[in-house]
Design an enzyme around this catalytic site. Structure first.
Site, PDB file in Angstrom:
ATOM      1  N   TYR A 151      37.218  11.967  28.199  1.00 41.94           N
ATOM      2  CA  TYR A 151      37.999  10.756  27.963  1.00 41.94           C
ATOM      3  C   TYR A 151      38.847  10.432  29.199  1.00 41.94           C
ATOM      4  CZ  TYR A 151      41.662  14.200  26.838  1.00 41.94           C
ATOM      5  OH  TYR A 151      42.539  15.259  26.872  1.00 41.94           O
ATOM      6  N   HIS A 166      41.366  22.976  23.306  1.00 41.30           N
ATOM      7  CA  HIS A 166      42.677  23.609  23.457  1.00 41.30           C
ATOM      8  C   HIS A 166      42.791  24.819  22.528  1.00 41.30           C
ATOM      9  CE1 HIS A 166      44.393  20.141  25.672  1.00 41.30           C
ATOM     10  NE2 HIS A 166      43.597  19.430  24.898  1.00 41.30           N
TER      11      HIS A 166
END
Length: 243
Positions: A151, A166
């Site tokens: 992104y 993450h």
């Protein structure tokens, strides 16, 4: 042998601060605003911070580690299904069992399920983008999820984040927490990433790349990626800057 069965004659390997990303890195524009301007202070940990929390299997739902199911409402999430697995180890390659591993990520289009994410990619109503699991006796963790998409982010004129996931890893207390992220082997955007580029140590960057694991892949179902997390020592996974 020392207390808890630890070998006291093992060589102590201090953390190499130079391998971690600096708090102020102009290539990553937001650090210009949030990097500390004064010397950091060392505060004593409270009893709560060093003794809790304690996580147990009973606190997790069986599908917490399956991101293809834990938020599904009326169908399957869109995207490539993958298995993400690995081990949590200490600096001497010993397993670290019983630690809570949490992950969060964008969907297959590169969109987070967050009100502040303004990327034009669509929200997937059947994908929440987060999961959790507790490592087993051998320090192993395993997630089933969707491969996230890249992104754009407001940094330089045309910066894109590589596909990444993450991680939050809790130790035996709130003060023992690692926040990091993993990338996918072979992604050409890795070499262009401004955030990963803040790390001066090329070898340390490579340790943040999950490798394709065909042996753990499920035929006709899902490819597998392996990412081992090392909590201390020369091979430690890098800490994400929280300055």
């Amino acid at each position: 042998m020392g207390a808890g069965g630890m070998d006291l004659d093992l060589e102590f390997a201090p953390r190499d601060a130079a391998a971690h990303p600096p708090a102020l890195a102009p290539i990553y524009r937001s650090t210009l605003l949030r990097a500390p301007r004064q010397p950091l202070l060392s505060l004593r940990s409270t009893l709560t911070e060093i003794t809790g929390p304690i996580f147990g299997e009973s606190e997790l739902d069986p599908i917490d580690a399956d991101l293809t199911r834990n938020h599904a409402r009326d169908g399957d999430p869109i995207g490539e299904r993958i298995t993400l697995h690995g081990r949590v180890l200490d600096g001497d390659a010993r397993a670290v069992p019983g630690v809570l591993v949490e992950i969060w990520q964008a969907n297959a289009g590169g969109r987070y399920r967050h009100t502040n994410d303004s990327f034009t990619a669509a929200i997937d109503p059947n994908f929440g983008g987060c999961g959790r699991v507790i490592t087993d006796a051998e320090g192993r963790y395993r997630f089933r999820t969707i491969r996230p998409g890249p992104y754009p982010f407001p940094n330089r004129e045309n910066d894109w984040r590589p596909a990444h996931i993450h991680y939050s890893v809790f130790g035996q207390g709130f003060s023992q927490r690692l926040i990091t992220q993993s990338y996918f082997e072979g992604d050409p955007l890795i070499a262009r990433d401004a955030i990963l580029g803040t790390m001066p140590d090329v070898a340390a960057r490579q340790r943040l790349v999950a490798t394709l694991d065909m042996e753990a892949s499920a035929p006709f179902e899902a490819l597998a990626w392996r990412f081992d997390i090392v909590l201390r020592g020369r091979g430690a996974s890098r800490f994400e800057s929280v300055a």
